[in-house]
Each structure stands twice: as C-alpha cells, then as structure tokens.
Design a protein around this motif. Sequence first.
Motif, PDB file in Angstrom:
ATOM      1  N   GLN A  58       0.800  -1.253   0.488  1.00  0.00           N
ATOM      2  CA  GLN A  58       0.047   0.010   0.024  1.00  0.00           C
ATOM      3  C   GLN A  58       0.777   1.036  -0.042  1.00  0.00           C
ATOM      4  N   ILE A  59       0.962   2.337  -0.672  1.00  0.00           N
ATOM      5  CA  ILE A  59       1.834   3.471  -0.628  1.00  0.00           C
ATOM      6  C   ILE A  59       0.204   4.545  -0.413  1.00  0.00           C
ATOM      7  N   TRP A  60       0.812   5.109   0.891  1.00  0.00           N
ATOM      8  CA  TRP A  60      -0.201   6.227   1.445  1.00  0.00           C
ATOM      9  C   TRP A  60       0.755   7.411   1.407  1.00  0.00           C
ATOM     10  N   GLY A  61      -0.539   8.532   1.164  1.00  0.00           N
ATOM     11  CA  GLY A  61       0.400   9.899   1.137  1.00  0.00           C
ATOM     12  C   GLY A  61       0.730  10.442   0.072  1.00  0.00           C
ATOM     13  N   LEU A  62       0.704   9.517  -0.884  1.00  0.00           N
ATOM     14  CA  LEU A  62       0.850  10.556  -2.323  1.00  0.00           C
ATOM     15  C   LEU A  62      -0.531  11.534  -2.472  1.00  0.00           C
ATOM     16  N   LEU A  63      -0.346  12.638  -3.322  1.00  0.00           N
ATOM     17  CA  LEU A  63      -0.487  13.559  -3.543  1.00  0.00           C
ATOM     18  C   LEU A  63      -2.313  13.072  -4.935  1.00  0.00           C
ATOM     19  N   PHE A  64      -3.538  13.655  -3.935  1.00  0.00           N
ATOM     20  CA  PHE A  64      -4.366  13.127  -5.000  1.00  0.00           C
ATOM     21  C   PHE A  64      -3.558  13.799  -6.545  1.00  0.00           C
ATOM     22  N   ASP A  65      -3.538  14.281  -7.154  1.00  0.00           N
ATOM     23  CA  ASP A  65      -3.628  14.873  -8.394  1.00  0.00           C
ATOM     24  C   ASP A  65      -2.096  14.199  -9.129  1.00  0.00           C
ATOM     25  N   LEU A  66      -1.303  12.899  -7.743  1.00  0.00           N
ATOM     26  CA  LEU A  66      -0.608  12.145  -8.506  1.00  0.00           C
ATOM     27  C   LEU A  66      -1.345  10.772  -8.648  1.00  0.00           C
ATOM     28  N   ILE A  67      -2.545  10.264  -7.522  1.00  0.00           N
ATOM     29  CA  ILE A  67      -2.729   9.450  -7.620  1.00  0.00           C
ATOM     30  C   ILE A  67      -3.881   8.704  -9.645  1.00  0.00           C
ATOM     31  N   PHE A  90      -8.161   4.103  -9.185  1.00  0.00           N
ATOM     32  CA  PHE A  90      -8.030   4.912 -10.023  1.00  0.00           C
ATOM     33  C   PHE A  90     -10.178   4.981 -10.652  1.00  0.00           C
ATOM     34  N   THR A  91      -9.732   3.947  -9.662  1.00  0.00           N
ATOM     35  CA  THR A  91     -11.747   4.334 -10.029  1.00  0.00           C
ATOM     36  C   THR A  91     -12.540   4.881  -9.108  1.00  0.00           C
ATOM     37  N   SER A  92     -12.430   5.045  -8.349  1.00  0.00           N
ATOM     38  CA  SER A  92     -13.188   5.794  -7.098  1.00  0.00           C
ATOM     39  C   SER A  92     -13.198   6.745  -6.889  1.00  0.00           C
ATOM     40  N   GLU A  93     -13.880   7.938  -6.614  1.00  0.00           N
ATOM     41  CA  GLU A  93     -14.270   9.447  -5.928  1.00  0.00           C
ATOM     42  C   GLU A  93     -13.063   9.798  -5.172  1.00  0.00           C
ATOM     43  N   GLN A  94     -13.033   9.432  -4.399  1.00  0.00           N
ATOM     44  CA  GLN A  94     -11.717   9.636  -3.795  1.00  0.00           C
ATOM     45  C   GLN A  94     -10.324   8.402  -2.821  1.00  0.00           C
ATOM     46  N   ALA A  95      -9.214   8.162  -2.758  1.00  0.00           N
ATOM     47  CA  ALA A  95      -8.704   7.280  -2.603  1.00  0.00           C
ATOM     48  C   ALA A  95      -7.740   7.726  -1.107  1.00  0.00           C
ATOM     49  N   ARG A  96      -7.641   6.696  -0.466  1.00  0.00           N
ATOM     50  CA  ARG A  96      -6.119   6.604   0.771  1.00  0.00           C
ATOM     51  C   ARG A  96      -5.403   6.709   0.371  1.00  0.00           C
ATOM     52  N   PHE A  97      -5.244   5.435  -0.022  1.00  0.00           N
ATOM     53  CA  PHE A  97      -3.706   5.173  -0.533  1.00  0.00           C
ATOM     54  C   PHE A  97      -4.064   4.077  -2.535  1.00  0.00           C
ATOM     55  N   ARG A 112      10.758   1.660   4.138  1.00  0.00           N
ATOM     56  CA  ARG A 112       9.631   2.853   5.126  1.00  0.00           C
ATOM     57  C   ARG A 112       8.458   3.562   4.132  1.00  0.00           C
ATOM     58  N   GLY A 113       9.092   3.938   3.287  1.00  0.00           N
ATOM     59  CA  GLY A 113       8.773   5.288   2.571  1.00  0.00           C
ATOM     60  C   GLY A 113       9.834   5.575   1.278  1.00  0.00           C
ATOM     61  N   GLY A 114       9.534   7.243   0.701  1.00  0.00           N
ATOM     62  CA  GLY A 114      10.340   7.301   0.259  1.00  0.00           C
ATOM     63  C   GLY A 114       9.846   9.031  -0.307  1.00  0.00           C
ATOM     64  N   PHE A 115       9.980   9.680  -0.848  1.00  0.00           N
ATOM     65  CA  PHE A 115       9.402  10.856  -1.794  1.00  0.00           C
ATOM     66  C   PHE A 115       9.312  10.599  -3.493  1.00  0.00           C
ATOM     67  N   VAL A 116       8.680  11.326  -3.407  1.00  0.00           N
ATOM     68  CA  VAL A 116       8.001  11.513  -5.099  1.00  0.00           C
ATOM     69  C   VAL A 116       7.895  13.046  -4.994  1.00  0.00           C
ATOM     70  N   ARG A 123       8.302  17.734  -3.352  1.00  0.00           N
ATOM     71  CA  ARG A 123       8.757  16.707  -3.035  1.00  0.00           C
ATOM     72  C   ARG A 123       8.030  16.462  -1.698  1.00  0.00           C
ATOM     73  N   VAL A 124       7.404  15.055  -1.855  1.00  0.00           N
ATOM     74  CA  VAL A 124       6.409  14.782  -0.992  1.00  0.00           C
ATOM     75  C   VAL A 124       6.921  13.306  -0.379  1.00  0.00           C
ATOM     76  N   ARG A 125       6.789  12.825   0.945  1.00  0.00           N
ATOM     77  CA  ARG A 125       6.933  12.537   1.790  1.00  0.00           C
ATOM     78  C   ARG A 125       5.659  10.549   1.584  1.00  0.00           C
ATOM     79  N   ILE A 126       6.027   9.873   1.243  1.00  0.00           N
ATOM     80  CA  ILE A 126       4.512   8.503   0.873  1.00  0.00           C
ATOM     81  C   ILE A 126       5.438   7.500   1.455  1.00  0.00           C
ATOM     82  N   GLY A 127       4.673   6.954   2.606  1.00  0.00           N
ATOM     83  CA  GLY A 127       4.955   5.776   3.137  1.00  0.00           C
ATOM     84  C   GLY A 127       4.302   4.092   2.543  1.00  0.00           C
ATOM     85  N   PHE A 128       4.881   3.012   2.812  1.00  0.00           N
ATOM     86  CA  PHE A 128       4.879   1.643   2.156  1.00  0.00           C
ATOM     87  C   PHE A 128       3.793   1.119   3.526  1.00  0.00           C
TER      88      PHE A 128
END
Length: 138
Positions: A58-67, A90-97, A112-116, A123-128
């Motif tokens: 699961q990839i958490w913390g991704l900006l909505f515009d990058l999903i 990608f098919t739901s109106e809002q996704a948490r991860f 544990r995570g990384g940056f995109v 730069r935004v930190r994401i968690g795995f």
Amino acid sequence: VDVGDGLFQFKFTLESQLKWVLNNGPRSFDNHPLVLRRWERRMTVNSITFTMLLIWVQIWGLLFDLISEEATWDIGRGLGQVVEIDHKAFTSEQARFIKIKVEIAIDKPLRRGGFVVNPEGDRVRIGFRYERLVELCF
C-alpha cells in the motif's frame, strides 16, 4: 513434507489450488514469512534458492493529483518488479492509498517509504505498508 534445512514441499491436487496459494500470499508460519516457490525441473533441496517475495504494497500519502496508473508504475519499479496494480483507487472518487503487487528481493531491507516529486517540483514523503506480513523487521 519436511525435506530438511527448513524446507517444506507442498503438493496440490489441482493446478487451480496451487495458483490460488501462490497468488494470494504472502503467507506466514509461526510469525515467520513463508516464502514459496513453484517447482521446476531438476530442482533439489541443495539447488533451490529463495530470492524474491511477491507482496501487495500500500502506498500512503500520495498527493491526490498524483494518483494515477503511471505514477503507481514508477513507484512500484522503485520497490521491485511490478506484477499487478489494484485499479480501485483510480475508479473511486477519492482514495486514501493505492495498492500494487511487487516482487521484492528478500535479502534487502524493506523500505518504509520514500519521496515523490510532483510536476511543480515539490517533494512529498510517501509511506509503504506491506500487506499480510506479521512481526517483520524492516
């Protein structure tokens, strides 16, 4: 069947059962990862190696515009070999991860995570989060 050196052989009556077990992992036994590998010709107890683990991440913390599917592939390739992407985000109106199935090397530490970086250069930190792994040290 216990074949020694911490190795066990599992036999299935139906190919569909084998595929289900391989595709719906990872598995654990006594709080340890159970790494599975399909039998190959000429495989012996002494020749078998376990190098990869197939796992949903699961990839958490991704900006909505990058999903997006493209961003998911890019992130997944940073973890290992991408096998499958869960398209529900990608098919739901809002996704948490977002979720991706990746083959990762078992001899490397889990990330544990990384940056995109978004198109504007932020730069935004994401968690795995690794699904179905119990008491596993990073």
